[in-house]
Write a protein that holds these residues in place. Structure first.
Motif, PDB file in Angstrom:
ATOM      1  N   TRP A 187       0.837  -1.208   0.000  1.00 26.31           N
ATOM      2  CA  TRP A 187       0.000   0.000   0.000  1.00 26.31           C
ATOM      3  C   TRP A 187       0.863   1.245   0.000  1.00 26.31           C
ATOM      4  O   TRP A 187       0.600   2.214  -0.711  1.00 26.31           O
ATOM      5  CB  TRP A 187      -0.919   0.029   1.224  1.00 26.31           C
ATOM      6  CG  TRP A 187      -2.179  -0.764   1.063  1.00 26.31           C
ATOM      7  CD1 TRP A 187      -2.461  -1.968   1.642  1.00 26.31           C
ATOM      8  CD2 TRP A 187      -3.338  -0.406   0.294  1.00 26.31           C
ATOM      9  NE1 TRP A 187      -3.713  -2.379   1.273  1.00 26.31           N
ATOM     10  CE2 TRP A 187      -4.283  -1.446   0.454  1.00 26.31           C
ATOM     11  CE3 TRP A 187      -3.662   0.689  -0.499  1.00 26.31           C
ATOM     12  CZ2 TRP A 187      -5.525  -1.424  -0.155  1.00 26.31           C
ATOM     13  CZ3 TRP A 187      -4.908   0.711  -1.108  1.00 26.31           C
ATOM     14  CH2 TRP A 187      -5.821  -0.337  -0.938  1.00 26.31           C
ATOM     15  N   ARG A 188       1.923   1.211   0.854  1.00 35.17           N
ATOM     16  CA  ARG A 188       2.778   2.396   0.953  1.00 35.17           C
ATOM     17  C   ARG A 188       3.514   2.672  -0.355  1.00 35.17           C
ATOM     18  O   ARG A 188       3.656   3.815  -0.783  1.00 35.17           O
ATOM     19  CB  ARG A 188       3.818   2.201   2.075  1.00 35.17           C
ATOM     20  CG  ARG A 188       3.238   2.185   3.462  1.00 35.17           C
ATOM     21  CD  ARG A 188       2.634   3.546   3.773  1.00 35.17           C
ATOM     22  NE  ARG A 188       1.991   3.531   5.064  1.00 35.17           N
ATOM     23  CZ  ARG A 188       2.563   3.964   6.188  1.00 35.17           C
ATOM     24  NH1 ARG A 188       3.786   4.427   6.164  1.00 35.17           N
ATOM     25  NH2 ARG A 188       1.912   3.936   7.319  1.00 35.17           N
ATOM     26  N   ILE A 227       9.889   2.973  -6.318  1.00 36.25           N
ATOM     27  CA  ILE A 227       8.980   4.044  -6.731  1.00 36.25           C
ATOM     28  C   ILE A 227       9.240   4.448  -8.180  1.00 36.25           C
ATOM     29  O   ILE A 227       8.352   4.389  -9.024  1.00 36.25           O
ATOM     30  CB  ILE A 227       9.123   5.271  -5.804  1.00 36.25           C
ATOM     31  CG1 ILE A 227       8.872   4.883  -4.357  1.00 36.25           C
ATOM     32  CG2 ILE A 227       8.180   6.394  -6.233  1.00 36.25           C
ATOM     33  CD1 ILE A 227       7.518   4.295  -4.082  1.00 36.25           C
ATOM     34  N   LEU A 266      -4.716   6.243  -5.969  1.00 37.45           N
ATOM     35  CA  LEU A 266      -4.431   5.043  -5.177  1.00 37.45           C
ATOM     36  C   LEU A 266      -5.719   4.266  -4.906  1.00 37.45           C
ATOM     37  O   LEU A 266      -6.689   4.813  -4.414  1.00 37.45           O
ATOM     38  CB  LEU A 266      -3.799   5.447  -3.843  1.00 37.45           C
ATOM     39  CG  LEU A 266      -3.551   4.281  -2.880  1.00 37.45           C
ATOM     40  CD1 LEU A 266      -2.457   3.379  -3.397  1.00 37.45           C
ATOM     41  CD2 LEU A 266      -3.199   4.789  -1.499  1.00 37.45           C
ATOM     42  N   ASP A 267      -5.727   2.989  -5.251  1.00 40.86           N
ATOM     43  CA  ASP A 267      -6.854   2.139  -4.868  1.00 40.86           C
ATOM     44  C   ASP A 267      -6.351   0.711  -4.712  1.00 40.86           C
ATOM     45  O   ASP A 267      -5.158   0.438  -4.867  1.00 40.86           O
ATOM     46  CB  ASP A 267      -8.001   2.234  -5.878  1.00 40.86           C
ATOM     47  CG  ASP A 267      -7.575   1.862  -7.289  1.00 40.86           C
ATOM     48  OD1 ASP A 267      -6.484   1.281  -7.435  1.00 40.86           O
ATOM     49  OD2 ASP A 267      -8.321   2.156  -8.236  1.00 40.86           O
ATOM     50  N   PHE A 310       9.020   7.388   3.735  1.00 41.98           N
ATOM     51  CA  PHE A 310       7.557   7.513   3.705  1.00 41.98           C
ATOM     52  C   PHE A 310       6.941   6.456   2.809  1.00 41.98           C
ATOM     53  O   PHE A 310       5.910   5.891   3.112  1.00 41.98           O
ATOM     54  CB  PHE A 310       7.145   8.900   3.200  1.00 41.98           C
ATOM     55  CG  PHE A 310       7.235   9.963   4.245  1.00 41.98           C
ATOM     56  CD1 PHE A 310       7.131   9.643   5.591  1.00 41.98           C
ATOM     57  CD2 PHE A 310       7.424  11.291   3.895  1.00 41.98           C
ATOM     58  CE1 PHE A 310       7.222  10.631   6.560  1.00 41.98           C
ATOM     59  CE2 PHE A 310       7.514  12.277   4.863  1.00 41.98           C
ATOM     60  CZ  PHE A 310       7.414  11.950   6.189  1.00 41.98           C
ATOM     61  N   HIS A 358      11.630  10.892   1.631  1.00 36.95           N
ATOM     62  CA  HIS A 358      10.574  10.376   0.762  1.00 36.95           C
ATOM     63  C   HIS A 358      10.627   8.859   0.647  1.00 36.95           C
ATOM     64  O   HIS A 358       9.593   8.192   0.614  1.00 36.95           O
ATOM     65  CB  HIS A 358      10.660  11.019  -0.623  1.00 36.95           C
ATOM     66  CG  HIS A 358      10.006  12.350  -0.663  1.00 36.95           C
ATOM     67  ND1 HIS A 358       8.834  12.587  -1.340  1.00 36.95           N
ATOM     68  CD2 HIS A 358      10.324  13.511  -0.054  1.00 36.95           C
ATOM     69  CE1 HIS A 358       8.475  13.841  -1.164  1.00 36.95           C
ATOM     70  NE2 HIS A 358       9.371  14.425  -0.385  1.00 36.95           N
ATOM     71  N   ALA A 411       1.160   4.046  -2.788  1.00 34.90           N
ATOM     72  CA  ALA A 411       0.876   5.435  -2.424  1.00 34.90           C
ATOM     73  C   ALA A 411       1.996   6.340  -2.927  1.00 34.90           C
ATOM     74  O   ALA A 411       1.743   7.409  -3.489  1.00 34.90           O
ATOM     75  CB  ALA A 411       0.717   5.555  -0.916  1.00 34.90           C
ATOM     76  N   GLY A 412       3.244   5.903  -2.726  1.00 36.76           N
ATOM     77  CA  GLY A 412       4.393   6.700  -3.160  1.00 36.76           C
ATOM     78  C   GLY A 412       4.424   6.862  -4.668  1.00 36.76           C
ATOM     79  O   GLY A 412       4.796   7.903  -5.184  1.00 36.76           O
ATOM     80  N   ARG A 413       3.988   5.841  -5.380  1.00 39.06           N
ATOM     81  CA  ARG A 413       4.041   5.909  -6.835  1.00 39.06           C
ATOM     82  C   ARG A 413       2.915   6.746  -7.423  1.00 39.06           C
ATOM     83  O   ARG A 413       3.125   7.558  -8.304  1.00 39.06           O
ATOM     84  CB  ARG A 413       3.890   4.508  -7.429  1.00 39.06           C
ATOM     85  CG  ARG A 413       5.136   3.700  -7.402  1.00 39.06           C
ATOM     86  CD  ARG A 413       4.878   2.443  -8.198  1.00 39.06           C
ATOM     87  NE  ARG A 413       5.903   1.464  -7.944  1.00 39.06           N
ATOM     88  CZ  ARG A 413       5.866   0.238  -8.441  1.00 39.06           C
ATOM     89  NH1 ARG A 413       4.856  -0.135  -9.188  1.00 39.06           N
ATOM     90  NH2 ARG A 413       6.822  -0.611  -8.175  1.00 39.06           N
ATOM     91  N   TYR A 414       1.685   6.478  -6.956  1.00 43.06           N
ATOM     92  CA  TYR A 414       0.537   6.993  -7.704  1.00 43.06           C
ATOM     93  C   TYR A 414      -0.145   8.204  -7.077  1.00 43.06           C
ATOM     94  O   TYR A 414      -0.962   8.841  -7.727  1.00 43.06           O
ATOM     95  CB  TYR A 414      -0.497   5.872  -7.903  1.00 43.06           C
ATOM     96  CG  TYR A 414       0.103   4.611  -8.484  1.00 43.06           C
ATOM     97  CD1 TYR A 414       0.912   4.689  -9.611  1.00 43.06           C
ATOM     98  CD2 TYR A 414      -0.101   3.374  -7.917  1.00 43.06           C
ATOM     99  CE1 TYR A 414       1.495   3.558 -10.154  1.00 43.06           C
ATOM    100  CE2 TYR A 414       0.479   2.232  -8.457  1.00 43.06           C
ATOM    101  CZ  TYR A 414       1.272   2.327  -9.576  1.00 43.06           C
ATOM    102  OH  TYR A 414       1.844   1.209 -10.098  1.00 43.06           O
ATOM    103  N   GLY A 415       0.144   8.523  -5.798  1.00 44.46           N
ATOM    104  CA  GLY A 415      -0.508   9.675  -5.171  1.00 44.46           C
ATOM    105  C   GLY A 415      -1.924   9.347  -4.730  1.00 44.46           C
ATOM    106  O   GLY A 415      -2.468   8.307  -5.105  1.00 44.46           O
ATOM    107  N   TYR A 416      -2.535  10.236  -3.926  1.00 44.96           N
ATOM    108  CA  TYR A 416      -3.815   9.856  -3.314  1.00 44.96           C
ATOM    109  C   TYR A 416      -4.998   9.811  -4.267  1.00 44.96           C
ATOM    110  O   TYR A 416      -5.948   9.092  -4.029  1.00 44.96           O
ATOM    111  CB  TYR A 416      -4.146  10.686  -2.072  1.00 44.96           C
ATOM    112  CG  TYR A 416      -3.926  12.170  -2.189  1.00 44.96           C
ATOM    113  CD1 TYR A 416      -2.848  12.759  -1.554  1.00 44.96           C
ATOM    114  CD2 TYR A 416      -4.786  12.969  -2.905  1.00 44.96           C
ATOM    115  CE1 TYR A 416      -2.623  14.113  -1.649  1.00 44.96           C
ATOM    116  CE2 TYR A 416      -4.573  14.328  -2.993  1.00 44.96           C
ATOM    117  CZ  TYR A 416      -3.482  14.895  -2.367  1.00 44.96           C
ATOM    118  OH  TYR A 416      -3.265  16.222  -2.465  1.00 44.96           O
TER     119      TYR A 416
END
Lengths: 572, 308
Positions: free
Chosen positions: B34-35, B85, B46-47, B270, B267, B38-43
């Motif tokens: 998930w993380r 990433i 993200l799904d 994160f 980054h 999230a780092g790759r695609y942004g909010y």
């Protein structure tokens, strides 16, 4: 100086009005320590009142051989030659991750390096992009897109239907919204593109406007379909890219449309909002994207920049787990909504004129239903609803029902600096109706993962309702789902309405023409969401920019698809 | 100089830094796929499907301790893997970002040496004088101000009010000045005090008095007998300043938008980019050993006593 004043005012508001707790100050942004600012404020006042005191510093710095080159040209008329070499500086918070559309494609679209088959105008209406026209067969199963002729990619090759098919097929194989469209086949036929569907899908053109469906040259991709270079068709081409923080573009001489006035531009990612504001104020940034409320107050008096603001299709909302023992009742969800003082949150924390009265902002025409009664605050009614639902106030001031205490966790994240602040306010406002809220400020991936493992109770975030220009795309992914897996990662959780889902599916299939009784199905969908409140809307977002006075004819694209570089001009 | 023991030390550092960063990344809460998604695609993008595709791509279920052994094997072949990433080789990313950080750190260190020691020496020559007392006050103040605040003060002063320097950014020579100055002031505050104390101590010694008695001027005494003594603690301290710099660049890079290793490391943590975190920590750890080695070598040069 204004920033400090406004921040200190804000601290007063925050402490005095909402909470006695210290501010949550995440690392990533917005974490100026207020005490330090007070010190800085008085110190700076002393200095600036007697400017001569630090003229020594100016003399020292000048004598060290530093020329104020940055501002040398300010205010002077520009010859056409100067304007040809002059570089526009754009500053925004988005890091550059890589050349692939999935990683940073939205930034390449905003920098106008890449284009999609279908484009969107300022009102949200679809307009021709790389496809000049489109039509659908009588059985609604074959869409035909006619490609614009004589369009060149940045590597000099011509845009062909085959190249477009390849780009779309690659996009379809990757995660993204296109996966949910019932496409069976995409074929090139002369200068047209045929998209075969297994069932009708009227919203298809809107999906093709999404940044992930950008058309890159075949030479941009490696064998696995990962783009290694940004070779698009836009008015600007990539000169250099240094992830994660900067890239430079130049006007593309062979662009099919009008040549832009701005010939060179550099994009810089600056993650801190105050850093961006300082760059705007000092003249280092000509076009500064995404300003925080405090900086906006401060920049209002700056002689170098003017501020622009536009509503965007993004809504701050509270996701509620309707599987939770308390929140399964719409009355309790409504009580949560009644506890929220949206005007205070909007005006004090976000510095917006008003809070959200419903999910869709007025800019999303059709979906925004002006006839709906506005969401509002009514603490007494909220308490009554909770009493009626059997939640009684215990000795600790928190409500109980049998053994169960009404204590929940609220997840949010700090990538958007306003979210932890709003969450703190909500915690106090929920406490006022007897709900204990524990804040969990974490990575945003905790929200969709909490949705899937069922652990999420409440979550606060800002959702883009126009991921594809037609909000039906976001609604389908966030609120439809199935009876077994209702809702979506960034929308409803544990809430499912069979008729509503069927209506959404029908709109996606047949478009949103008025039904037999003359009602707009989009407004009706909004009514269902307003009645059931699977999510609780709090505020509508605005995009805030600072634009240098060296530029003119700047326009804010409310759909956040473009920085509008090609429409900008250097001021004479 | 015992070369084998130094090499052993280097090997231990590689193992410990690699192992510790691996264990720390593994023990962080939350699902790594998930993380990373999230780092790759942004909010906005993200799904569950995005997270599932990351999971499938990495074969995450089969990780465990085995991946650490793979990483060690790669290290022996001088490979750091690829970023989860961006998909770029970690070494390319580090080289690019470390270069930026090192040039900034170098500029800061150079600037701090120009500011700190000369002032310290002057103060030490007249210990207790006006300059000495003023310097103590200024050094204490600079050391006490967080770099974050100092950076903002300098930006407001030099970029916003006076407009002589860019507020933030990267790419041209003038972009170096503000971040380097911010770092240098903090470093100079300490090196000035060190130089002052060392100089003051030298002026108390018998050999210093003797040099004056035999008729050397203050300057001659300093160049022939004082400088070498003062240099020793300063050089040793330079090694320690490397740590301060690494710590400082994380904050400074994020304020000034500097594409350096501090920004990259934050980054990477994160977004659970384990190869990137391991690679960055490793390069910093090895760098620390190398710098200490150089400091020791330089120390031997300055003070050859005890060498057989």
């Amino acid at each position: 100086m204004q920033m400090f004043n406004s921040l200190s005012r804000f601290r007063w508001c925050h402490r005095g009005r909402f909470s006695g707790r210290p501010l949550a100050t995440p690392f990533s942004a917005g974490s100026i320590k207020l005490g330090q600012l007070h010190f800085l404020h008085s110190w700076r006042q002393t200095l600036s009142s007697k400017a001569s005191r630090w003229s020594w510093l100016a003399v020292m710095t000048m004598s060290a051989g530093l020329t104020p080159a940055v501002h040398a040209a300010e205010g002077e008329a520009l010859s056409s030659r100067e304007s040809a070499v002059r570089r526009l500086e754009i500053v925004a918070p988005f890091d550059i991750k890589g050349a692939d559309p999935l990683l940073s494609g939205i930034l390449f679209q905003r920098m106008q390096m890449v284009e999609t088959l279908v484009d969107v105008d300022a009102t949200g209406q679809l307009r021709p992009g790389l496809a000049t026209e489109w039509s659908v067969s009588d059985d609604s199963l074959i869409w035909k897109f006619t490609l614009r002729s004589k369009v060149k990619f940045h590597d000099g090759s011509l845009l062909t239907a085959q190249a477009a098919v390849q780009a779309l097929e690659i996009a379809r194989a990757k995660p993204g919204l296109l996966k949910s469209v019932p496409v069976t086949d995409i074929v090139a036929q002369g200068d047209t593109l045929l998209i075969h569907l297994s069932e009708p899908f009227a919203a298809l053109p809107a999906y093709l406007a999404d940044y992930r469906q950008q058309i890159l040259a075949p030479s941009a991709y490696d064998d696995s379909g990962t783009a290694l270079a940004v070779i698009g068709t836009g008015p600007y081409r990539m000169m250099s890219m240094s992830p994660p923080l900067s890239l430079e573009v130049a006007a593309f001489a062979d662009y099919w449309g009008e040549q832009p006035d701005i010939r060179r531009a550099r994009y810089q990612a600056v993650s801190r909002a105050e850093g961006r504001a300082l760059m705007a104020e000092s003249g280092d940034a000509d076009f500064t994207y995404s300003l925080d409320p405090a900086s906006r107050q401060r920049l209002r008096d700056s002689p170098r920049v003017s501020l622009a603001s536009a509503p965007t299709p993004r809504t701050l909302l509270l996701k509620v787990n309707a599987n939770h023992a308390a929140f399964s009742s719409p009355d309790v969800r409504r009580a949560l909504s009644l506890a929220i003082d949206r005007t205070a949150i909007a005006q004090v924390v976000l510095r917006y004129p008003e809070g959200a009265s419903q999910l869709f902002p007025p800019m999303i025409e059709g979906w925004h239903n002006a006839a709906l009664p506005a969401l509002h605050q009514d603490v007494i009614k909220a308490r009554e609803s909770l009493e009626a639902a059997g939640w009684q106030v215990g000795e600790d001031g928190i409500r109980h029902k049998g053994d169960q205490r009404l204590a929940v966790s609220l997840i949010t994240f700090s990538d958007r600096p306003e979210l932890p602040l709003v969450a703190t306010v909500l915690e106090r406002q929920f406490h006022a109706i007897g709900i204990a809220t524990r804040l969990d400020i974490t990575n945003f991936s905790a929200i969709p993962s909490g949705h899937h493992d069922g652990s999420l109770e409440l979550a606060l975030f800002a959702r883009n309702l126009a991921l594809v220009p037609d909000p039906i795309g976001t609604l389908l992914s966030d609120y439809a789902g199935t009876a077994e897996a209702p809702g979506g990662d960034w929308g409803a959780m544990g809430w499912h309405d069979v008729d509503f889902t069927a209506d959404l599916a029908r709109m996606a299939r047949e478009g949103h023409g008025a039904s037999d009784d003359g009602r707009d199905p989009r407004g009706e969908a909004s009514r269902v969401l307003q009645d059931a409140l699977p999510v609780i809307p709090i505020a509508w977002y605005y995009q805030n920019l600072a634009i240098s006075n060296r530029l003119e004819s700047a326009q804010v694209d409310p759909w956040e698809r473009s920085f509008g570089l090609s429409d900008l001009r250097w001021a004479p | 100089m015992n070369i084998p023991s130094r090499l052993l030390q280097l090997l231990m550092v590689v193992l410990m830094v690699g192992g510790a960063s691996y264990l720390m990344m593994q023990s962080l809460p939350g699902d790594a796929s998930w993380r990373i998604a999230a780092g790759r695609y942004g909010y906005d993008a993200l799904d569950a499907a995005a997270a599932a595709s990351v999971r499938a791509e990495m074969g995450m279920e089969s990780s465990g301790g085995l991946s650490f052994l793979y990483w060690l094997g790669d290290i022996l072949r001088l490979e750091l893997g690829t970023s989860l990433i961006s998909g770029e080789p970690v070494w390319n990313e580090i080289r690019h970002q470390l270069g930026n950080s090192l040039s900034l750190a170098g500029a800061a260190l150079g600037l701090s040496l120009l500011i700190g020691p000369p002032l310290g020496l002057l103060a030490g020559l007249r210990a207790g004088g006006i300059l000495d007392r003023c310097l103590l006050a200024v050094c204490s103040l600079l050391r006490a101000i967080p770099q974050f605040l100092l950076a903002l003060v300098l930006i407001l002063l030099l970029a916003v009010e006076m407009g002589v320097l860019p507020a933030a950014g990267h790419g041209e020579a003038q972009h170096f000045i503000l971040p380097a100055l911010t770092l240098a002031l903090g470093l100079a505050a300490v090196s000035a005090r060190l130089a002052r104390d060392a100089m003051a101590a030298v002026t108390q010694t018998a050999f210093h008095d003797f040099a004056r008695w035999k008729g050397l001027t203050t300057a001659q005494t300093f160049w022939r007998h004082g400088l070498r003594h003062v240099a020793l603690p300063l050089v040793t301290y330079l090694g320690l300043q490397f740590v301060t710099l690494v710590e400082g660049v994380v904050v400074i890079e994020s304020i000034f938008g500097w594409p350096g290793i501090g920004h990259a490391l934050v980054h990477a943590i994160f977004s659970r980019d384990v190869p990137m975190v391991q690679g960055t920590a490793l390069v910093l750890g090895v760098g620390f050993v190398v710098i200490n080695l150089l400091v020791d070598l330089l120390g031997r040069q300055l003070d050859p006593r005890g060498v057989q």
